[in-house]
Scaffold this motif. Structure first.
Motif, PDB file in Angstrom:
ATOM      1  N   VAL A  91      21.838  35.325  27.891  1.00  0.00           N
ATOM      2  CA  VAL A  91      22.990  35.771  28.645  1.00  0.00           C
ATOM      3  C   VAL A  91      24.420  35.496  28.610  1.00  0.00           C
ATOM      4  N   LEU A  92      24.673  34.375  27.813  1.00  0.00           N
ATOM      5  CA  LEU A  92      26.136  33.843  27.777  1.00  0.00           C
ATOM      6  C   LEU A  92      26.993  34.865  27.575  1.00  0.00           C
ATOM      7  N   PRO A  93      26.763  35.440  26.544  1.00  0.00           N
ATOM      8  CA  PRO A  93      27.901  36.690  26.394  1.00  0.00           C
ATOM      9  C   PRO A  93      28.187  37.588  27.433  1.00  0.00           C
ATOM     10  N   ALA A  94      27.261  37.747  28.445  1.00  0.00           N
ATOM     11  CA  ALA A  94      27.207  38.404  29.480  1.00  0.00           C
ATOM     12  C   ALA A  94      28.153  37.717  30.387  1.00  0.00           C
ATOM     13  N   VAL A  95      27.855  36.455  30.644  1.00  0.00           N
ATOM     14  CA  VAL A  95      28.345  35.383  31.664  1.00  0.00           C
ATOM     15  C   VAL A  95      29.806  35.523  31.332  1.00  0.00           C
ATOM     16  N   PHE A  96      30.151  35.346  30.042  1.00  0.00           N
ATOM     17  CA  PHE A  96      31.613  35.323  29.376  1.00  0.00           C
ATOM     18  C   PHE A  96      32.249  36.386  29.825  1.00  0.00           C
ATOM     19  N   ALA A  97      31.862  37.746  29.713  1.00  0.00           N
ATOM     20  CA  ALA A  97      32.314  38.888  30.238  1.00  0.00           C
ATOM     21  C   ALA A  97      32.420  38.862  31.755  1.00  0.00           C
ATOM     22  N   ALA A  98      31.589  38.577  32.434  1.00  0.00           N
ATOM     23  CA  ALA A  98      31.738  38.457  33.892  1.00  0.00           C
ATOM     24  C   ALA A  98      32.947  37.477  34.265  1.00  0.00           C
ATOM     25  N   PHE A  99      32.984  36.280  33.793  1.00  0.00           N
ATOM     26  CA  PHE A  99      34.062  35.407  33.883  1.00  0.00           C
ATOM     27  C   PHE A  99      35.254  35.956  33.632  1.00  0.00           C
ATOM     28  N   LEU A 100      35.675  36.865  32.622  1.00  0.00           N
ATOM     29  CA  LEU A 100      36.639  37.305  32.383  1.00  0.00           C
ATOM     30  C   LEU A 100      37.371  38.518  33.402  1.00  0.00           C
ATOM     31  N   GLU A 101      36.224  39.020  34.037  1.00  0.00           N
ATOM     32  CA  GLU A 101      36.289  39.977  34.944  1.00  0.00           C
ATOM     33  C   GLU A 101      36.727  39.231  36.367  1.00  0.00           C
ATOM     34  N   LEU A 102      36.108  38.330  36.710  1.00  0.00           N
ATOM     35  CA  LEU A 102      36.289  37.579  38.000  1.00  0.00           C
ATOM     36  C   LEU A 102      37.665  36.836  37.701  1.00  0.00           C
ATOM     37  N   ARG A 103      38.180  36.634  36.666  1.00  0.00           N
ATOM     38  CA  ARG A 103      39.625  35.901  36.341  1.00  0.00           C
ATOM     39  C   ARG A 103      40.565  37.403  36.502  1.00  0.00           C
ATOM     40  N   ALA A 104      40.315  38.290  35.907  1.00  0.00           N
ATOM     41  CA  ALA A 104      41.223  39.463  36.066  1.00  0.00           C
ATOM     42  C   ALA A 104      41.530  40.038  37.302  1.00  0.00           C
ATOM     43  N   GLU A 105      40.179  39.935  38.012  1.00  0.00           N
ATOM     44  CA  GLU A 105      40.308  40.316  39.359  1.00  0.00           C
ATOM     45  C   GLU A 105      41.235  39.179  40.407  1.00  0.00           C
ATOM     46  N   HIS A 106      40.965  38.012  39.992  1.00  0.00           N
ATOM     47  CA  HIS A 106      41.640  36.898  40.907  1.00  0.00           C
ATOM     48  C   HIS A 106      43.023  36.795  40.637  1.00  0.00           C
ATOM     49  N   GLU A 107      43.348  37.035  39.457  1.00  0.00           N
ATOM     50  CA  GLU A 107      45.054  37.100  39.098  1.00  0.00           C
ATOM     51  C   GLU A 107      45.756  38.413  39.295  1.00  0.00           C
ATOM     52  N   SER A 108      44.789  39.384  39.695  1.00  0.00           N
ATOM     53  CA  SER A 108      45.602  40.516  40.144  1.00  0.00           C
ATOM     54  C   SER A 108      45.876  40.681  41.702  1.00  0.00           C
ATOM     55  N   ILE A 109      45.360  39.790  42.387  1.00  0.00           N
ATOM     56  CA  ILE A 109      45.447  39.768  43.868  1.00  0.00           C
ATOM     57  C   ILE A 109      46.995  39.021  43.885  1.00  0.00           C
ATOM     58  N   LYS A 110      47.800  39.549  44.925  1.00  0.00           N
ATOM     59  CA  LYS A 110      48.875  38.951  45.184  1.00  0.00           C
ATOM     60  C   LYS A 110      48.736  38.262  46.693  1.00  0.00           C
ATOM     61  N   ASP A 111      49.210  37.121  46.641  1.00  0.00           N
ATOM     62  CA  ASP A 111      49.157  36.404  48.081  1.00  0.00           C
ATOM     63  C   ASP A 111      50.420  36.866  48.917  1.00  0.00           C
ATOM     64  N   VAL A 112      50.232  37.413  50.133  1.00  0.00           N
ATOM     65  CA  VAL A 112      51.144  38.055  50.747  1.00  0.00           C
ATOM     66  C   VAL A 112      51.373  37.010  52.285  1.00  0.00           C
ATOM     67  N   GLN A 113      52.324  36.389  52.636  1.00  0.00           N
ATOM     68  CA  GLN A 113      52.458  35.998  53.802  1.00  0.00           C
ATOM     69  C   GLN A 113      53.439  36.450  54.742  1.00  0.00           C
ATOM     70  N   ILE A 114      52.717  36.600  55.988  1.00  0.00           N
ATOM     71  CA  ILE A 114      53.303  37.476  57.236  1.00  0.00           C
ATOM     72  C   ILE A 114      53.504  36.365  58.143  1.00  0.00           C
TER      73      ILE A 114
END
Length: 180
Positions: A91-114
């Motif tokens: 399942v390594l190819p699926a692990v790689f695909a899921a890793f890419l999704e997690l990374r994209a998700e993580h990088e699309s979240i902006k940290d906002v301080q109030i």
């Protein structure tokens, strides 16, 4: 389809473990490369037959790690061993695909301080979060703190931007700007 979703269900915990570790170590690029390479190796026909064979998992992982050679650091090698022990190398190819999704998700979240004069209610925080998500076109993660010297209102920071609504007049401007 059934097999695909089953694959991602199996792959996700491995991807998450790899991602969390990579993030903690500040090595997202390195892990992405290791997983991509491992996924390619796992997809090779001869290797695919080998990793699903009935050989001992230690033999399978040693051979797999040898094939990957310099591409894997010690953590990458350990990751392969764990997957081999659980008979999951296929399942390594699926692990790689899921890793890419997690990374994209993580990088699309902006940290906002109030920073606010008084502690914000959950409703106020949610309102600001929604407004900021609309404004930035991305998910936001809010961290809030209290600074009583502001007297009233809030200061919102993200990236290099500061929206200062800490005095009454500015708060009115802020509410128009964000249409809160």
């Amino acid at each position: 389809m059934g097999q695909m979703s089953e694959l991602s269900t199996v792959a996700r915990p491995y991807a998450k473990a790899a991602f969390d570790f990579a993030l903690e170590q500040g090595q997202l690029d390195k892990w992405q490369e290791m997983l991509q390479f491992s996924a390619l190796v796992a997809q090779d026909e001869q290797v695919a037959d080998f990793i699903t064979s009935s050989l001992a998992s230690g033999q399978i992982s040693d051979t797999f790690i040898n094939i990957c050679g310099e591409q894997l650091d010690q953590y990458g090698q350990n990751f392969i061993r764990v997957m081999a022990d659980n008979k999951r190398l296929a399942v390594l190819p699926a692990v790689f695909a899921a890793f890419l999704e997690l990374r994209a998700e993580h990088e699309s979240i902006k940290d906002v301080q109030i920073v606010s004069a008084e502690k914000l209610t959950d409703a106020q925080e949610a309102k600001i979060a929604n407004a900021m998500e609309k404004r930035l076109g991305t998910k936001v993660r809010i961290t809030s703190s209290v600074d009583s010297s502001l007297i009233a209102g809030v200061i919102i920071r993200y990236d290099d931007v500061v929206i200062d609504g800490s005095s009454r007049g500015q708060l009115n401007r802020l509410s128009q700007e964000l249409s809160l």
